[in-house]
Design an enzyme around this catalytic site. Structure first.
Site, short mmCIF file in Angstrom:
data_model
loop_
_atom_site.label_atom_id
_atom_site.label_comp_id
_atom_site.label_asym_id
_atom_site.label_seq_id
_atom_site.Cartn_x
_atom_site.Cartn_y
_atom_site.Cartn_z
N GLU A 125 0.82 -1.14 0.07
CA GLU A 125 -0.01 0.00 0.18
C GLU A 125 0.64 1.37 0.11
O GLU A 125 1.64 1.41 0.46
CB GLU A 125 -1.20 0.09 1.02
CG GLU A 125 -0.32 -0.18 2.61
CD GLU A 125 -1.35 -0.23 3.62
OE1 GLU A 125 -2.58 -1.06 3.43
OE2 GLU A 125 -1.25 0.34 4.81
N CYS A 126 0.63 2.14 -0.76
CA CYS A 126 1.13 3.62 -0.89
C CYS A 126 2.73 3.20 -1.19
O CYS A 126 3.29 2.77 -2.25
CB CYS A 126 0.91 4.55 0.11
SG CYS A 126 1.12 6.11 -0.16
N GLY A 127 3.39 3.59 -0.10
CA GLY A 127 5.06 3.64 -0.18
C GLY A 127 5.25 2.22 -0.43
O GLY A 127 6.39 1.87 -1.30
N MET A 143 3.58 -0.09 -2.60
CA MET A 143 3.71 -0.14 -3.81
C MET A 143 4.66 0.41 -4.64
O MET A 143 5.23 0.08 -5.55
CB MET A 143 2.06 0.36 -4.31
CG MET A 143 1.77 0.35 -5.76
SD MET A 143 0.05 0.94 -6.16
CE MET A 143 0.53 2.64 -6.03
N SER A 158 -1.81 -0.84 -4.11
CA SER A 158 -2.96 0.30 -4.29
C SER A 158 -2.26 1.72 -3.56
O SER A 158 -1.70 1.39 -2.37
CB SER A 158 -4.26 0.35 -3.69
OG SER A 158 -5.15 1.37 -3.83
#
Length: 434
Positions: A317-319, A321, A408
């Site tokens: 998730e976020c970082g 990804m 994501s």
């Protein structure tokens, strides 16, 4: 058992709520009081600093993301174990749906208005009165922040009344807690953090009589349903270091509550994914600040490439990804090779790309969370799904699946739907959110 409770809020962001809350928590803890601190709204960084100040874990409270029942359970448990319960608000007192005012009203927590008084005296009391009366909230008083001098503090204190007391003041700080694009610096990046917190606690002046007169706060405990053992016998490897630091304590509790064994490793230290891992979680953080190190850490890269190729589930998730893409371009325009598990590249921007609460639809119900990032992901992958904004507007975060990897910009709050969260770490063949 009961405690004294305060919700510290303000007229807007950047008024010094975190600094004052940390100073108050530190001062009370050093005086031998048992202190529990909470943060209103989705937030990773402020809770870390507040935990350092109070000496205990800090959970977030959000009537939408965490649910009313979970907020009640967290507050009831904390009230039984502490002398003072502090809640740092988010944005301004009445900003957001639900707002800090909604939380204070719902649970009957008195509000302490933290006001930037650097250029005012009596007007501060008028602002405090307006904040109180606008929503007819339980009220504790106001605390004057960024006070210029002892004389300035005396003038502000003289304006206080029995119904609108001045609970204290904090002088303007020559050196405060440093910030960057996603918020304050992480505690691990501030070797002098303890000294900074002690200095803030020393500088904070309080009216002990007002604090002692706060009403008892004792929410009635509510039973919570037992977590299903959906992850029993599974080991989940979790990246945790300065580049992957955005982990909610509630997320970890939810995973262990469903039977998972957690194994932590550090990509920044070039540690490989533990060999016995059944699933991997790469949480958010600051990979853009450590891109050069991540690019040179081949042991970490090879391990995540092999894990993705094995077909075992990986949630990024976020970082997390960002670290799996082909490349990451930082704010200086330098491109760094990442793990190459997800096709595409990430580029940091100078403006906020997305912010707000969102939900991910799932057969077991909605998995709630939020998004907050400055980068953009250019990829040939077609989204598996899109999250939905809480306010119903279009533009929710894309969710991608590539083999057994799901990724994501969406930060999931696992406790909002444990069954949906468990699916992230089970076989993606028909059990993962979609």
């Amino acid at each position: 058992m009961s405690c004294k409770a305060l919700l510290l809020s303000a007229t807007a962001s950047d008024q010094g709520k975190t600094t004052v809350t940390a100073a108050l928590a530190r001062k009370l803890a050093r005086a031998g009081q048992r202190v529990r601190v909470f943060k209103t709204g989705p937030d990773f960084i402020d809770p870390m600093l507040l935990a350092a100040a109070s000496g205990g874990d800090v959970d977030v409270l959000d009537l939408w993301m965490c649910t009313e029942a979970q907020c009640h359970a967290l507050l009831a448990e904390a009230a039984r174990e502490c002398d003072y319960l502090l809640i740092e608000g988010v944005m301004g007192l009445y900003d957001g749906q639900p707002s800090s005012a909604d939380l204070a009203r719902h649970f009957g927590v008195p509000v302490l208005a933290v006001l930037d008084c650097s250029a005012m005296v009596g007007t501060a009391l008028a602002i405090a009165r307006g904040l109180r009366d606008h929503g007819r909230l339980p009220w504790a008083g106001m605390l004057a922040n960024r006070v210029a001098s002892p004389g300035h503090a005396d003038m502000i204190r003289a304006c206080g009344t029995a119904e609108l007391p001045v609970v204290g003041h904090l002088p303007r700080q020559a050196e405060s807690l440093p910030e960057r694009h996603l918020g304050l610096h992480l505690p691990s990046e501030l070797p002098d953090l303890a000294a900074r917190l002690d200095a803030l606690a020393d500088a904070l002046q309080l009216n002990d009589a007002v604090l002692a007169s706060l009403p008892a706060f004792a929410p009635v405990p509510q039973a919570q349903p037992a977590l299903p053992p959906l992850l029993a016998g599974r080991t989940i490897a979790i990246a945790r270091d300065a580049a992957f630091a955005f982990l909610y304590a509630a997320n970890l509790r939810t995973l262990t509550g469903m039977g998972a064994t957690l194994a932590f490793f550090s990509p920044l230290a070039d540690e490989a994914i533990p060999a016995d891992a059944d699933a991997v979680w790469l949480p958010g953080g600051y990979p853009e600040l450590h891109a050069a190190t991540l690019a040179s850490n081949l042991r970490w890269q090879h391990s995540v490439q092999a894990f993705a190729a094995s077909g075992k589930p990986l949630w990024a998730e976020c970082g997390g990804m960002m670290a799996l893409t082909d490349s990451l371009t930082d704010t200086d325009g330098q491109s760094h090779a990442m793990a190459g598990v997800l096709p595409g590249s990430v580029r940091m921007g100078s403006k906020l790309a997305a912010l707000g609460s969102q939900g991910w639809p799932h057969a077991a119900g909605e998995l709630r969370g939020h998004t907050f990032h400055y980068s953009s992901f250019d990829t040939p992958l077609a989204p598996l799904a899109h999250c939905q904004r809480k306010d119903g507007r279009a533009g929710g975060e894309a969710v991608y699946r590539h083999g057994s990897v799901q990724a994501s910009y969406f930060h999931a709050y696992f406790a909002s739907n444990p069954a949906a969260a468990a699916a992230l770490f089970l076989s993606p063949s028909g059990t993962a959110p979609c």
